[in-house]
Write a protein that holds these residues in place. Structure first.
Motif, PDB file in Angstrom:
ATOM      1  N   ASP A  59      39.972  50.300  51.949  1.00 33.73           N
ATOM      2  CA  ASP A  59      40.950  49.514  51.186  1.00 33.73           C
ATOM      3  C   ASP A  59      40.474  49.382  49.744  1.00 33.73           C
ATOM      4  O   ASP A  59      39.349  49.767  49.418  1.00 33.73           O
ATOM      5  CB  ASP A  59      41.161  48.122  51.828  1.00 33.73           C
ATOM      6  N   GLY A  60      41.314  48.785  48.916  1.00 31.08           N
ATOM      7  CA  GLY A  60      40.994  48.670  47.495  1.00 31.08           C
ATOM      8  C   GLY A  60      39.829  47.736  47.225  1.00 31.08           C
ATOM      9  O   GLY A  60      39.075  47.932  46.271  1.00 31.08           O
ATOM     10  N   THR A  61      39.688  46.706  48.046  1.00 33.84           N
ATOM     11  CA  THR A  61      38.603  45.743  47.859  1.00 33.84           C
ATOM     12  C   THR A  61      37.252  46.403  48.117  1.00 33.84           C
ATOM     13  O   THR A  61      36.304  46.247  47.335  1.00 33.84           O
ATOM     14  CB  THR A  61      38.799  44.547  48.812  1.00 33.84           C
ATOM     15  N   PHE A  86      43.316  39.807  40.744  1.00 34.47           N
ATOM     16  CA  PHE A  86      43.334  39.415  42.149  1.00 34.47           C
ATOM     17  C   PHE A  86      41.917  39.004  42.546  1.00 34.47           C
ATOM     18  O   PHE A  86      40.935  39.521  42.020  1.00 34.47           O
ATOM     19  CB  PHE A  86      43.846  40.585  43.006  1.00 34.47           C
ATOM     20  N   ALA A  88      40.143  39.784  44.855  1.00 37.08           N
ATOM     21  CA  ALA A  88      39.322  40.892  45.372  1.00 37.08           C
ATOM     22  C   ALA A  88      38.276  41.352  44.363  1.00 37.08           C
ATOM     23  O   ALA A  88      37.148  41.685  44.743  1.00 37.08           O
ATOM     24  CB  ALA A  88      40.219  42.071  45.749  1.00 37.08           C
ATOM     25  N   VAL A 131      41.234  44.865  34.719  1.00 34.48           N
ATOM     26  CA  VAL A 131      42.121  44.866  35.888  1.00 34.48           C
ATOM     27  C   VAL A 131      43.528  45.211  35.389  1.00 34.48           C
ATOM     28  O   VAL A 131      44.106  44.474  34.594  1.00 34.48           O
ATOM     29  CB  VAL A 131      42.093  43.501  36.609  1.00 34.48           C
ATOM     30  N   ASP A 157      39.637  48.217  37.949  1.00 33.50           N
ATOM     31  CA  ASP A 157      40.410  47.850  39.131  1.00 33.50           C
ATOM     32  C   ASP A 157      41.821  48.380  38.907  1.00 33.50           C
ATOM     33  O   ASP A 157      42.642  47.747  38.244  1.00 33.50           O
ATOM     34  CB  ASP A 157      40.420  46.335  39.355  1.00 33.50           C
ATOM     35  N   ALA A 159      43.999  49.091  41.335  1.00 32.65           N
ATOM     36  CA  ALA A 159      44.741  48.934  42.590  1.00 32.65           C
ATOM     37  C   ALA A 159      46.257  48.982  42.363  1.00 32.65           C
ATOM     38  O   ALA A 159      47.001  49.430  43.224  1.00 32.65           O
ATOM     39  CB  ALA A 159      44.360  47.616  43.263  1.00 32.65           C
ATOM     40  N   GLN A 160      46.695  48.529  41.176  1.00 30.72           N
ATOM     41  CA  GLN A 160      48.142  48.480  40.907  1.00 30.72           C
ATOM     42  C   GLN A 160      48.571  49.583  39.945  1.00 30.72           C
ATOM     43  O   GLN A 160      49.697  49.548  39.448  1.00 30.72           O
ATOM     44  CB  GLN A 160      48.511  47.113  40.313  1.00 30.72           C
ATOM     45  N   SER A 181      44.435  51.004  45.572  1.00 34.77           N
ATOM     46  CA  SER A 181      44.770  50.435  46.877  1.00 34.77           C
ATOM     47  C   SER A 181      46.061  51.083  47.364  1.00 34.77           C
ATOM     48  O   SER A 181      46.980  51.314  46.568  1.00 34.77           O
ATOM     49  CB  SER A 181      44.985  48.930  46.746  1.00 34.77           C
ATOM     50  N   LYS A 186      52.072  48.580  47.700  1.00 38.14           N
ATOM     51  CA  LYS A 186      51.651  49.189  46.434  1.00 38.14           C
ATOM     52  C   LYS A 186      52.541  50.396  46.126  1.00 38.14           C
ATOM     53  O   LYS A 186      53.245  50.891  46.996  1.00 38.14           O
ATOM     54  CB  LYS A 186      50.169  49.599  46.513  1.00 38.14           C
ATOM     55  N   GLY A 194      44.379  50.921  52.970  1.00 35.13           N
ATOM     56  CA  GLY A 194      43.774  52.158  52.478  1.00 35.13           C
ATOM     57  C   GLY A 194      43.343  51.958  51.044  1.00 35.13           C
ATOM     58  O   GLY A 194      43.880  51.091  50.343  1.00 35.13           O
ATOM     59  N   TRP A 318      49.908  36.012  43.384  1.00 38.05           N
ATOM     60  CA  TRP A 318      48.647  35.335  43.700  1.00 38.05           C
ATOM     61  C   TRP A 318      48.796  33.820  43.705  1.00 38.05           C
ATOM     62  O   TRP A 318      47.865  33.081  43.323  1.00 38.05           O
ATOM     63  CB  TRP A 318      47.541  35.815  42.746  1.00 38.05           C
TER      64      TRP A 318
HETATM   65  C1  LIG Z   1      45.976  44.964  46.012  1.00 41.46           C
HETATM   66  C2  LIG Z   1      44.928  44.686  45.011  1.00 41.46           C
HETATM   67  C3  LIG Z   1      43.546  44.776  45.305  1.00 41.46           C
HETATM   68  C4  LIG Z   1      43.012  44.915  46.706  1.00 41.46           C
HETATM   69  O1  LIG Z   1      43.423  46.018  47.402  1.00 41.46           O
HETATM   70  P1  LIG Z   1      43.354  45.996  48.999  1.00 41.46           P
HETATM   71  O2  LIG Z   1      43.659  47.419  49.350  1.00 41.46           O
HETATM   72  O3  LIG Z   1      44.401  45.057  49.477  1.00 41.46           O
HETATM   73  O4  LIG Z   1      41.992  45.590  49.393  1.00 41.46           O
HETATM   74  C5  LIG Z   1      42.631  44.619  44.279  1.00 41.46           C
HETATM   75  N1  LIG Z   1      43.025  44.365  43.032  1.00 41.46           N
HETATM   76  C6  LIG Z   1      44.332  44.245  42.695  1.00 41.46           C
HETATM   77  C7  LIG Z   1      44.705  43.997  41.268  1.00 41.46           C
HETATM   78  C8  LIG Z   1      45.318  44.378  43.681  1.00 41.46           C
HETATM   79  O5  LIG Z   1      46.604  44.243  43.351  1.00 41.46           O
END
Ligand SMILES: *Cc1c(COP(=O)(O)O)cnc(C)c1O
Length: 377
Positions: A59-61, A86, A88, A131, A157, A159-160, A181, A186, A194, A318
């Motif tokens: 996962d993204g975390t 986030f 994370a 981020v 980061d 993830a988005q 992520s 997403k 994932g 959030w």
């Molecule tokens: C979704 C998200 C994460 C975490 O991703 P996961 O796959 O849910 O662990 C981290 N940072 C940001 C900015 C996110 O939006």
């Protein structure tokens, strides 16, 4: 009309037959863990982003945590990150053993304010973690120059922000590594968790490859000379197969999101009490993928009630909490711009499968609300 904020079953229903045969093919092959689909997905990411290496992880975390550990971040180190992020990101820094140093955001795109990063740098600072919230990349050139000036690393980061660009370059270009992520909602959403880490640094790549699978080498063996404390953070082969099915359509998902954002921006402009994200067509530096369409308004509560009464779902990302509000985690900090942002922010429905009539209905109801309330406020 009823438009939920996110229509979860739709990410499967939109191409159900294709996914059913993909699942059947993958499971019949017995390919469950670290099989061809994972390496094919990693190759897809590399080709798409123009980076040398990609590692699929759980996962993204975990992608963030493994990246930090592979970069040697640990006890005594500080990592600078924005309050608008986030949890994370903060959690991975904590679990790596390091401390979070929060900084404020700018009011233009609500991302980390590169001009205040310098004030947070101490002898212990090891890295900056921008981020890229909502699918827009931070000011990566200023961030990279600062990092070079002070000898810091940069971790993204992302993830988005899969597909987002800053001056033509994707996540992974201006940094030591970046993460993604594939959480279902997403922009590229799997049917479960994932994530991935991308990098141009061979050393980071090799370490994260080992770490995600208990420290095992390419032959999937753990050698007696292993020097990494690995874990289990593998991307499921089945999820990778699904993501590979989606990959050829990804550019069209982004195009549709940008089209909807443009439509929202065009129709929502001109109200005093409504702040919009940067308009895609007018932005030459950034190419945004609109993971979310986020607005700011002091009328948030009433706007959300109005839209809800019309069957339109919205959320406050959030829960409206900046990282600086997590006092019991030791993250308390005065961040005026972050606080103002979280008091006023809300997400409107945004995804590639919204129909034109749904977009029109949302637009019409938002416009009606501000026509009735903007002046009276
Ligand atoms: C979704 C998200 C994460 C975490 O991703 P996961 O796959 O849910 O662990 C981290 N940072 C940001 C900015 C996110 O939006």
């Amino acid at each position: 009309m009823k438009i939920p904020f996110f229509d979860w079953p739709e990410i499967y229903k939109e191409d159900r037959d294709k996914y059913l045969s993909c699942i059947d093919r993958t499971l019949l092959s017995g390919g469950f863990i670290l099989q061809e689909d994972v390496s094919k997905f990693e190759q897809n990411l590399c080709n798409y982003l123009g980076v040398k290496y990609a590692v699929g992880v759980a996962d993204g975390t975990n992608a963030l945590l493994l990246g930090l550990r592979a970069s040697g971040i640990g006890p005594g180190d500080e990592v600078i990150l924005p309050g608008h992020a986030f949890i994370a990101a903060a959690q991975s820094i904590h679990h790596a053993g390091a401390a979070c140093k929060l900084v404020d955001i700018n009011m233009h795109d609500w991302l980390i304010d590169a001009s205040v990063i310098e004030t947070a740098i101490t002898k212990k600072t090891k890295a900056i973690m921008p981020v890229h919230v909502n699918g827009r990349l931070c000011e990566m050139d200023s961030i990279r120059s600062l990092a070079q000036k002070y000898g810091l690393k940069v971790f993204e980061d992302g993830a988005q922000a899969l597909g987002a660009k800053f001056r033509g370059n994707h996540v992974g270009h201006y940094s030591d590594w970046g993460t993604f992520s594939f959480y279902p909602s997403k922009t590229l959403g799997g049917f479960g968790d994932g994530g991935a880490l991308v990098t141009n640094d061979k050393n980071i790549y090799e370490r994260v490859m080992e770490m995600r699978n208990h420290g095992a080498n390419e032959k999937k063996e753990i050698s007696e000379t292993t020097d990494v404390w690995g874990t289990n953070s593998r991307l499921d082969n089945l999820q990778a197969a699904i993501l590979n099915e989606k990959f050829p359509k990804y550019e069209s998902y982004i195009a549709r999101r940008r089209e909807i954002a443009q439509h929202y921006n065009t129709n929502f402009s001109g109200f005093d009490h409504l702040k919009l994200p940067p308009q895609p067509s007018l932005d030459e530096t950034n190419y945004d993928v609109f993971q979310n369409y986020e607005i700011c308004t002091p009328l948030r509560k009433r706007l959300r009630e109005h839209l809800s009464s019309k069957g339109i779902g919205t959320i406050v990302q959030w829960g409206g909490l900046g990282l600086n509000k997590l006092v019991n985690l030791g993250l308390k900090k005065r961040l005026p711009a972050t606080d103002l942002f979280f008091q006023q922010s809300a997400l409107l429905p945004m995804n590639h499968f919204l129909s034109d009539s749904q977009v029109d209905y949302i637009t019409q109801n938002v416009v009606e609300f501000f026509e009735a309330n903007d002046g009276a406020f």
